[in-house]
Write a protein that holds these residues in place. Structure first.
Motif, PDB file in Angstrom:
ATOM      1  N   VAL B 171       0.864  -1.187   0.000  1.00  0.00           N
ATOM      2  CA  VAL B 171       0.000   0.000   0.000  1.00  0.00           C
ATOM      3  C   VAL B 171       0.901   1.239   0.000  1.00  0.00           C
ATOM      4  N   ILE B 172       0.274   2.407  -0.073  1.00  0.00           N
ATOM      5  CA  ILE B 172       1.034   3.659   0.016  1.00  0.00           C
ATOM      6  C   ILE B 172       0.823   4.250   1.412  1.00  0.00           C
ATOM      7  N   TYR B 173       1.920   4.367   2.169  1.00  0.00           N
ATOM      8  CA  TYR B 173       1.885   5.116   3.430  1.00  0.00           C
ATOM      9  C   TYR B 173       2.126   6.583   3.072  1.00  0.00           C
ATOM     10  N   TYR B 174       1.352   7.493   3.643  1.00  0.00           N
ATOM     11  CA  TYR B 174       1.589   8.895   3.298  1.00  0.00           C
ATOM     12  C   TYR B 174       1.587   9.792   4.528  1.00  0.00           C
ATOM     13  N   ASN B 175       2.406  10.819   4.420  1.00  0.00           N
ATOM     14  CA  ASN B 175       2.620  11.790   5.486  1.00  0.00           C
ATOM     15  C   ASN B 175       1.597  12.918   5.290  1.00  0.00           C
ATOM     16  N   LYS B 176       0.607  12.968   6.166  1.00  0.00           N
ATOM     17  CA  LYS B 176      -0.469  13.952   5.997  1.00  0.00           C
ATOM     18  C   LYS B 176       0.050  15.386   6.125  1.00  0.00           C
ATOM     19  N   ALA B 177       1.042  15.579   6.991  1.00  0.00           N
ATOM     20  CA  ALA B 177       1.572  16.931   7.197  1.00  0.00           C
ATOM     21  C   ALA B 177       2.192  17.463   5.901  1.00  0.00           C
ATOM     22  N   SER B 281      14.526   4.942   2.072  1.00  0.00           N
ATOM     23  CA  SER B 281      13.229   5.619   2.014  1.00  0.00           C
ATOM     24  C   SER B 281      12.397   5.405   3.271  1.00  0.00           C
ATOM     25  N   MET B 282      12.490   4.228   3.850  1.00  0.00           N
ATOM     26  CA  MET B 282      11.701   3.978   5.064  1.00  0.00           C
ATOM     27  C   MET B 282      12.137   4.924   6.192  1.00  0.00           C
ATOM     28  N   THR B 283      13.449   5.089   6.326  1.00  0.00           N
ATOM     29  CA  THR B 283      13.971   6.009   7.349  1.00  0.00           C
ATOM     30  C   THR B 283      13.567   7.445   7.022  1.00  0.00           C
ATOM     31  N   ARG B 284      13.641   7.798   5.750  1.00  0.00           N
ATOM     32  CA  ARG B 284      13.221   9.144   5.346  1.00  0.00           C
ATOM     33  C   ARG B 284      11.759   9.387   5.728  1.00  0.00           C
ATOM     34  N   PHE B 285      10.931   8.380   5.485  1.00  0.00           N
ATOM     35  CA  PHE B 285       9.512   8.552   5.807  1.00  0.00           C
ATOM     36  C   PHE B 285       9.341   8.768   7.311  1.00  0.00           C
ATOM     37  N   MET B 286      10.033   7.954   8.101  1.00  0.00           N
ATOM     38  CA  MET B 286       9.903   8.083   9.559  1.00  0.00           C
ATOM     39  C   MET B 286      10.445   9.420  10.046  1.00  0.00           C
ATOM     40  N   ASN B 287      11.423   9.951   9.300  1.00  0.00           N
ATOM     41  CA  ASN B 287      11.993  11.247   9.681  1.00  0.00           C
ATOM     42  C   ASN B 287      11.207  12.422   9.109  1.00  0.00           C
ATOM     43  N   GLY B 288      10.092  12.137   8.457  1.00  0.00           N
ATOM     44  CA  GLY B 288       9.249  13.221   7.943  1.00  0.00           C
ATOM     45  C   GLY B 288       9.786  13.871   6.693  1.00  0.00           C
ATOM     46  N   LYS B 289      10.651  13.155   5.957  1.00  0.00           N
ATOM     47  CA  LYS B 289      11.261  13.746   4.768  1.00  0.00           C
ATOM     48  C   LYS B 289      10.828  13.070   3.470  1.00  0.00           C
ATOM     49  N   LEU B 290       9.746  12.315   3.562  1.00  0.00           N
ATOM     50  CA  LEU B 290       9.247  11.609   2.374  1.00  0.00           C
ATOM     51  C   LEU B 290       7.723  11.658   2.391  1.00  0.00           C
ATOM     52  N   GLY B 291       7.143  12.105   1.290  1.00  0.00           N
ATOM     53  CA  GLY B 291       5.687  12.251   1.255  1.00  0.00           C
ATOM     54  C   GLY B 291       4.957  10.928   1.245  1.00  0.00           C
ATOM     55  N   MET B 292       5.428   9.999   0.401  1.00  0.00           N
ATOM     56  CA  MET B 292       4.729   8.713   0.258  1.00  0.00           C
ATOM     57  C   MET B 292       5.745   7.582   0.211  1.00  0.00           C
ATOM     58  N   TYR B 293       5.364   6.470   0.800  1.00  0.00           N
ATOM     59  CA  TYR B 293       6.270   5.327   0.901  1.00  0.00           C
ATOM     60  C   TYR B 293       5.468   4.051   0.663  1.00  0.00           C
ATOM     61  N   MET B 294       5.981   3.178  -0.159  1.00  0.00           N
ATOM     62  CA  MET B 294       5.240   1.955  -0.519  1.00  0.00           C
ATOM     63  C   MET B 294       5.790   0.764   0.252  1.00  0.00           C
ATOM     64  N   ASP B 295       4.927   0.090   0.965  1.00  0.00           N
ATOM     65  CA  ASP B 295       5.364  -1.114   1.697  1.00  0.00           C
ATOM     66  C   ASP B 295       4.130  -1.901   2.108  1.00  0.00           C
ATOM     67  N   SER B 310       4.963  12.719  15.874  1.00  0.00           N
ATOM     68  CA  SER B 310       5.767  13.656  15.067  1.00  0.00           C
ATOM     69  C   SER B 310       4.947  14.233  13.927  1.00  0.00           C
ATOM     70  N   PHE B 311       4.156  13.400  13.281  1.00  0.00           N
ATOM     71  CA  PHE B 311       3.256  13.882  12.229  1.00  0.00           C
ATOM     72  C   PHE B 311       2.161  12.837  12.048  1.00  0.00           C
ATOM     73  N   LYS B 386      -3.339   3.870  14.513  1.00  0.00           N
ATOM     74  CA  LYS B 386      -2.989   4.213  13.137  1.00  0.00           C
ATOM     75  C   LYS B 386      -2.573   2.948  12.402  1.00  0.00           C
ATOM     76  N   PRO B 387      -2.793   2.880  11.127  1.00  0.00           N
ATOM     77  CA  PRO B 387      -3.421   3.860  10.259  1.00  0.00           C
ATOM     78  C   PRO B 387      -4.951   3.763  10.307  1.00  0.00           C
ATOM     79  N   ALA B 388      -5.585   4.900  10.088  1.00  0.00           N
ATOM     80  CA  ALA B 388      -7.048   4.933  10.166  1.00  0.00           C
ATOM     81  C   ALA B 388      -7.687   4.110   9.049  1.00  0.00           C
ATOM     82  N   ASN B 389      -7.016   4.048   7.933  1.00  0.00           N
ATOM     83  CA  ASN B 389      -7.610   3.397   6.757  1.00  0.00           C
ATOM     84  C   ASN B 389      -7.112   1.956   6.566  1.00  0.00           C
ATOM     85  N   SER B 390      -7.022   1.192   7.672  1.00  0.00           N
ATOM     86  CA  SER B 390      -6.526  -0.190   7.564  1.00  0.00           C
ATOM     87  C   SER B 390      -7.377  -1.035   6.624  1.00  0.00           C
ATOM     88  N   ARG B 391      -8.608  -0.623   6.441  1.00  0.00           N
ATOM     89  CA  ARG B 391      -9.499  -1.401   5.582  1.00  0.00           C
ATOM     90  C   ARG B 391      -8.947  -1.548   4.160  1.00  0.00           C
TER      91      ARG B 391
END
Lengths: 288, 444
Positions: B171-177, B281-295, B310-311, B386-391
């Motif tokens: 799926v796509i994990y995304y940083n709402k902030a 990319s996974m670390t970038r996502f956790m650090n708030g430096k990546l908008g979307m991450y696929m996993d 954090s966000f 989280k995530p709210a959209n687990s469905r």
């Protein structure tokens, strides 16, 4: 009685070599001629595994990587061991510290050494690229760069020269002082002393280093590449040992993995043969 | 060529060599099964109860191991005549090495844990027992209670080989902030590839404090590209169950791969090779430096514990290049052919793959249950976690990776060449040509 005592002391090493080295090597040689997959009864396939490997594009890359790594690393390590030994073979201030510094990288465990280098060559945060940037030089992606990744392993190998250094140092210290003095009395300068006395008398020791490195270097790449790159980028750091492991254990093609190991042994033998042809004239001249 | 008289000593030599080679890889310490928190047992002991010890080999991190211990403990309570010997090998690579060593020695654990892609190769080597009849006769497990997508790849050559323990997907994990900052709407259901690219481009920027904010990132692999090939109407192989050739040279497949690769080579919204090596990319996502991450679901627990407040973040289905599709990530419990206590082993499989086992594993947040009832329960669709959209994991159509005994090697070849194309070293057509050349011999 004394000889029997020595033989007894040798026993653990001989037994260890047979059980852990010679035995598995012979078994691997046997497996190289089978289709053994680890789970089913192996069947004799003759030289099919060798033929398959030679036709496989990935193994061709692996073979090329391995030859290039050996040919680059061997002379660099030889010089890396010999030149500091030459410099430190004479009494000089701080020699003990310098010797320790040269030897230090060799005592680091493989995992620690590999992880240290992962940090050193980090393209953005590593000290190597920060230093290059400060000097206004280009900063390669190192382990992410197909052209530079293999060089990282050459650099790593070039700094772990402690054992070769000790061998070279002991060889240099064994040169009879009277030969040097006699040559100096005859008016030999520093270069002539090195060219006609030091270097020829060092050759057997240098040969020992080359023999050891030709056998040791490719197996050395296994833990390093397994930890640092897994053979990436694009197979550019995939050398024979890791390839053999992946082929055998991940893909359950033990026959082909064993055949790859046979190629590695043949490669080391070829390097040794070439070196022997190159060096024997120097030894014989000296011994005559 | 086969020399019948030579096989026994040859096999002996081969087994000895393999044992020597694998000895260093195999962690052989059995783990005590004193579970700290055992959930209540859900099944009562039947009248004809198998007895004795049943060994179970598992893999995963410490949290997963605790969950396995809890399941083993609950199983023992429900089946007082049985005792579980849990063997724990943390890393998946070491786990496979140990499994191979055990299989070749003829001493596998009674129950083993396998990725669905590994079941066909082991079944092909007669190392697994088919469970078709056992499943049909089971009073606790019904195939209809599971998602069909999870069971499908476990059927091979007319038999069912394992029971799915989980069923995740990419799926796509995304940083709402970062979406908010870029004034981009959050991904909606059925969003398209163009929507996705537009969002990634809007998010991508240089930040004076933290450096480059990338729009999208992930490891590059077969698993990351395959869903888009299918979504665009392409295929990976000519026949998913008995592939004889790759189909990546089809127009739809090549176009999908090109669109994916354009993220890096054309739009530059994803980290290049050096940037990915410097900080994945996974670390970038956790650090708030990546908008979307696929996993897959696997990283959810890590994101919960690392990102905290954090966000805000959520998940969305993969963007569609035609029809929405994702790729199955799933593991299964299997019964080795040489299990010493197969009746007890099946009982344990029924329990671990049943509601108690799946609830316990789902609660740790890393897995999507393969049982519909558990997946639809608050254990998985927890509104407070989280995530709210687990469905999204339950609603997206899934396809499994193709089944072939050499698939792990084929997948590696595909991944390596995709990676070259993704980082601009070669064109898509060159990548596909190289893959076809490398894989031809493996598909024979």
């Amino acid at each position: 009685m004394r000889a029997r005592g020595y033989r007894l002391m040798l026993l653990p090493f001989v037994a260890g070599s047979i059980i852990l080295l010679i035995g598995p090597a012979l078994l691997a040689l046997g497996l190289a001629f089978t289709d053994f997959d680890g789970l089913s009864t192996p069947h004799w396939v003759g030289v099919d595994n060798f033929a398959h490997l030679l036709q496989e594009p990935v193994f061709q890359t692996v073979l090329r990587n391995s030859v290039e790594f050996l040919l680059l690393s061997l002379p660099i390590r030889l010089l890396g061991a010999y030149l500091p030994a030459l410099w430190l073979s004479h009494p000089r201030r701080g020699a003990g510290l310098y010797r320790a510094l040269v030897y230090l990288p060799s005592v680091l465990p493989d995992v620690a050494y590999a992880l240290t280098w992962v940090w050193i060559v980090n393209p953005m945060y590593g000290p190597l690229n920060l230093a290059l940037k400060a000097m206004g030089l280009a900063q390669p992606g190192w382990l992410a760069d197909p052209n530079a990744a293999r060089l990282v392993f050459v650099m790593m190998a070039a700094l772990q020269i402690g054992e070769g250094f000790v061998i070279a140092l002991s060889g240099l210290r064994g040169i009879p002082a009277e030969r040097i003095q006699a040559a100096m009395v005859d008016g030999a300068g520093r270069w002539a002393l090195f060219r006609h006395i030091t270097l020829p008398l060092s050759l057997p020791w240098l040969a020992l280093i080359v023999v050891r490195d030709a056998i040791f270097l490719l197996p050395w790449t296994f833990p390093m590449t397994a930890i640092m790159t897994g053979g990436d980028p694009y197979y550019n750091t995939l050398f024979i040992p890791l390839y053999a492991r992946i082929t055998s254990i991940d893909y359950l093609r033990f026959g082909q993995g064993s055949a790859a190991i046979v190629f590695m042994i043949v490669l080391a033998a070829l390097v040794l043969f070439a070196f022997w042809r190159f060096a024997r004239r120097g030894w014989y001249a000296d011994e005559a | 060529m086969h020399f019948p008289h030579a096989t026994t000593p040859l096999r002996g030599l081969a087994v000895s060599a393999l044992a020597l080679m694998l000895a260093a890889c195999a962690a052989a310490t059995p783990i005590p099964t004193n579970a700290p928190t055992a959930p209540a047992a859900a099944t009562a002991a039947p009248t004809s109860q198998p007895a004795g010890r049943v060994s179970w080999m598992v893999s995963g991190d410490a949290v997963e191991f605790d969950a396995y211990k809890a399941i083993a403990s609950a199983f023992e309570k429900a089946n007082p005549t049985l005792k579980v010997d849990l063997f724990y090998i943390p890393a998946s690579g070491d786990y496979r090495n140990r499994l191979d060593a055990d299989l070749v020695a003829g001493t596998p654990a009674d129950v083993v844990f396998l990725n669905y892609q590994r079941t066909a190769p082991y079944a092909d080597k007669a190392q697994l027992s088919p469970i078709t009849d056992k499943l049909a006769a089971s009073t606790t497990l019904k195939e209809a209670d599971f998602y069909a997508a999870a069971f499908a790849p476990l059927k091979w050559r007319g038999q069912t080989w394992c029971v799915p323990s989980n069923m995740s997907s990419a799926v796509i994990y995304y940083n709402k902030a970062l979406f908010d900052a870029a004034k981009v709407a959050y991904p909606r259901a059925g969003w398209s590839w163009d929507d996705f690219v537009a969002a990634a481009r809007a998010i991508m920027h240089e930040d004076a404090k933290v450096g480059t904010i990338f729009g999208y990132g992930t490891e590059i692999s077969f698993f990351r590209v395959a869903p888009y090939v299918w979504s665009a109407g392409g295929e990976i192989v000519n026949d998913p169950l008995t592939p004889t050739r790759l189909a990546l040279d089809g127009a739809a497949a090549q176009a999908a791969i090109q669109r994916y690769i354009d993220l890096q080579v054309k739009y530059g919204v994803a980290p290049n090779a050096a940037a990915e090596k410097a900080e994945d990319s996974m670390t970038r996502f956790m650090n708030g430096k990546l908008g979307m991450y696929m996993d897959s679901r696997r990283v959810t627990a890590t994101f919960r514990s690392t990102i905290k407040d954090s966000f805000d973040w959520d998940v969305a289905a993969l963007p569609s290049m035609g029809s929405p599709t994702s790729i199955l990530h799933s593991d299964a419990y299997c019964l080795p052919a040489k299990a010493k206590n197969p009746d007890a082993a099946w009982k344990l499989i029924e329990f671990a793959a049943g509601p108690v086992g799946q609830k316990t594993m789902t609660a740790i947040g890393r897995l999507v249950p393969s049982l519909k009832a558990v997946a639809e329960s608050p254990v998985f669709l927890d509104p407070n976690a989280k995530p709210a959209n687990s469905r999204v994991w339950l609603d997206t159509p899934l396809r499994p990776a193709p089944t072939h005994k050499n698939w792990p090697a084929i997948e590696t070849a595909i991944t390596k060449e995709f990676e070259k194309a993704y980082y601009g070293v070669q064109s898509v057509s060159d990548a596909v040509a190289t893959i076809n050349k490398q894989v031809e011999v493996l598909l024979k």
